[in-house]
Motif scaffolding. Structure first.
Motif, PDB file in Angstrom:
ATOM      1  N   PHE A  64     -15.643  -2.615   0.199  1.00 20.16           N
ATOM      2  CA  PHE A  64     -13.983  -2.671   0.900  1.00 20.16           C
ATOM      3  C   PHE A  64     -13.875  -3.852   0.001  1.00 20.16           C
ATOM      4  O   PHE A  64     -12.808  -3.577  -0.442  1.00 20.16           O
ATOM      5  N   PHE A 111      -3.460   6.464   0.163  1.00 17.50           N
ATOM      6  CA  PHE A 111      -4.485   6.775   1.514  1.00 17.50           C
ATOM      7  C   PHE A 111      -5.543   7.712   0.822  1.00 17.50           C
ATOM      8  O   PHE A 111      -6.475   8.251   1.013  1.00 17.50           O
ATOM      9  N   ALA A 123      -4.658  -0.602  -0.573  1.00 15.91           N
ATOM     10  CA  ALA A 123      -4.833   0.525   0.357  1.00 15.91           C
ATOM     11  C   ALA A 123      -5.953   0.322   0.572  1.00 15.91           C
ATOM     12  O   ALA A 123      -6.553   0.971   2.023  1.00 15.91           O
ATOM     13  N   VAL A 124      -7.253   0.181  -0.491  1.00 11.69           N
ATOM     14  CA  VAL A 124      -8.273  -0.112   0.199  1.00 11.69           C
ATOM     15  C   VAL A 124      -8.765  -1.349   0.801  1.00 11.69           C
ATOM     16  O   VAL A 124      -9.736  -0.332   2.096  1.00 11.69           O
ATOM     17  N   PHE A 129      -8.464  -0.381   4.781  1.00  7.35           N
ATOM     18  CA  PHE A 129      -9.574   0.392   5.663  1.00  7.35           C
ATOM     19  C   PHE A 129     -10.408  -0.008   6.732  1.00  7.35           C
ATOM     20  O   PHE A 129     -10.795   0.309   7.362  1.00  7.35           O
ATOM     21  N   LEU A 135      -8.646   8.681  -0.197  1.00 11.06           N
ATOM     22  CA  LEU A 135      -9.812   9.779   1.146  1.00 11.06           C
ATOM     23  C   LEU A 135     -10.611  10.929   0.188  1.00 11.06           C
ATOM     24  O   LEU A 135     -11.575  11.732   0.431  1.00 11.06           O
ATOM     25  N   ILE A 145     -17.068   3.850   1.415  1.00  9.32           N
ATOM     26  CA  ILE A 145     -16.812   3.626   3.635  1.00  9.32           C
ATOM     27  C   ILE A 145     -18.319   3.949   3.495  1.00  9.32           C
ATOM     28  O   ILE A 145     -18.638   2.993   4.191  1.00  9.32           O
ATOM     29  N   ARG A 202     -15.133   7.424  -1.029  1.00  9.09           N
ATOM     30  CA  ARG A 202     -15.712   8.154   0.406  1.00  9.09           C
ATOM     31  C   ARG A 202     -17.720   7.297   0.486  1.00  9.09           C
ATOM     32  O   ARG A 202     -17.174   6.789   1.172  1.00  9.09           O
ATOM     33  N   SER A 256       1.169  -1.511  -0.116  1.00  5.98           N
ATOM     34  CA  SER A 256       0.215  -0.155  -0.191  1.00  5.98           C
ATOM     35  C   SER A 256       0.469   0.920  -0.029  1.00  5.98           C
ATOM     36  O   SER A 256       0.665   2.991  -0.105  1.00  5.98           O
TER      37      SER A 256
END
Length: 311
Positions: free
Chosen positions: A264, A73, A283-284, A287, A77, A86, A83, A58
């Protein structure tokens, strides 16, 4: 006593039996540790090594040739799509787990009051959704929700209700995913809660009935307190599995419409495998870790506190 003199304290020798027990306990603990080393090595190879490698990935560039730190990351974001991922992941997991917990508890409570002979039959039938592979059962649900040949819409039309765009509208697609996940996961809650109900002493219910307690009071003051730990552990386990759910979203909606039903796991697959950006896909997936770590901390702390109070 003269100044500077020290008082001699007689040394008390420990009984030989006590020292032998201590040496035996130390030897057994050492043997137990050595016997668990293979399992620890397997867990390290299957869990710790992939997790550490994912963290390293990541922090690399798309071509994995340079170290860029937390840039992946930060880019995620700043992305409106992520978003929404999430929001969808949290909404999907929390809603589905609450629905599974309530339905599973109701089913367990109903089965608990069925005679043992009939209980085995119903228990076996209700466990069928849980033992079917999720990808296979989701294909059946996709056919039932498919707009052209939807059997669900056909039944709605029979009773005069207009057809529902189950997979065509974002909110209906989210509800469809939750319905399939609840149908698949509720039997797990049912069997866990049924086992917990079997462990509650019947004498407590009999004493409460003699005191004039209603069924709601027996549920509130006897059943739920006796099941608190198993409820907490089951909810935590289901949250972890639901957050990492991939099969249902991938088969039912593939993240659509307009990437509004991704969670995710499915979004990490799309970014990392389909789009070829493996570091950002890693990286996803990472989270999920802080969210689940916080939830696990509070749930397990509550379980440990209740165990200390009961002890």
């Amino acid at each position: 006593m003269a100044d500077g003199a020290t008082l001699a304290v007689p040394r008390v020798e420990a009984p030989s039996g006590t020292s032998s027990l201590k040496r035996f306990a130390r030897r057994r603990s050492t043997i137990a540790f050595l016997m668990t080393l293979p399992l620890m090595a397997v867990m390290g190879g299957l869990v710790l090594w992939p997790a550490g490698y994912a963290i390293w990935l990541s922090m690399l560039s798309r071509r994995m040739t340079s170290f860029i730190g937390l840039e992946n990351f930060a880019i995620l974001l700043e992305s409106e799509t992520f978003r929404l991922v999430i929001f969808q992941s949290v909404f999907f997991a929390v809603t589905a787990v609450i629905a599974k917990a309530l339905i599973g508890f109701w089913l367990a409570h109903m089965l608990h009051h069925i005679p043992a002979k009939g209980q085995r039959k119903w228990r076996g039938m209700l466990l069928v959704p849980w033992v079917i592979p999720p990808a296979l059962s989701t294909l059946g649900w996709w056919w039932m929700f498919e707009p052209t040949y939807s059997s669900v819409n056909w039944l709605l039309n029979v009773v005069g209700v207009p057809s529902v765009p189950w997979l065509g509208q974002p909110w209906w697609a989210r509800i469809s995913i939750i319905i399939v996940n609840v149908w698949y996961g509720a039997p797990f809650f049912m069997i866990m809660y049924l086992a917990a109900l079997k462990s509650v002493p019947e004498a407590l219910y009999e004493a409460a009935a003699i005191d004039g307690a209603t069924s709601w009071q027996r549920l509130r003051y006897i059943t739920l307190p006796m099941m608190r730990n198993i409820i907490s552990i089951t909810v935590l386990f289901s949250l972890i599995v639901t957050f990492a759910n991939y099969d249902i979203v991938r088969v039912l909606t593939n993240g659509g419409p307009r990437d509004l039903t991704h969670v995710f796991a499915s979004y990490a697959f799309q970014v990392g495998i389909l789009a070829g950006n493996i570091p950002r896909g890693a990286a996803v997936s990472l989270f999920m870790f802080p969210i689940l770590a916080v939830i696990a901390f509070f749930v397990l702390r509550g379980v440990n506190r209740r165990n200390r109070e009961e002890a």
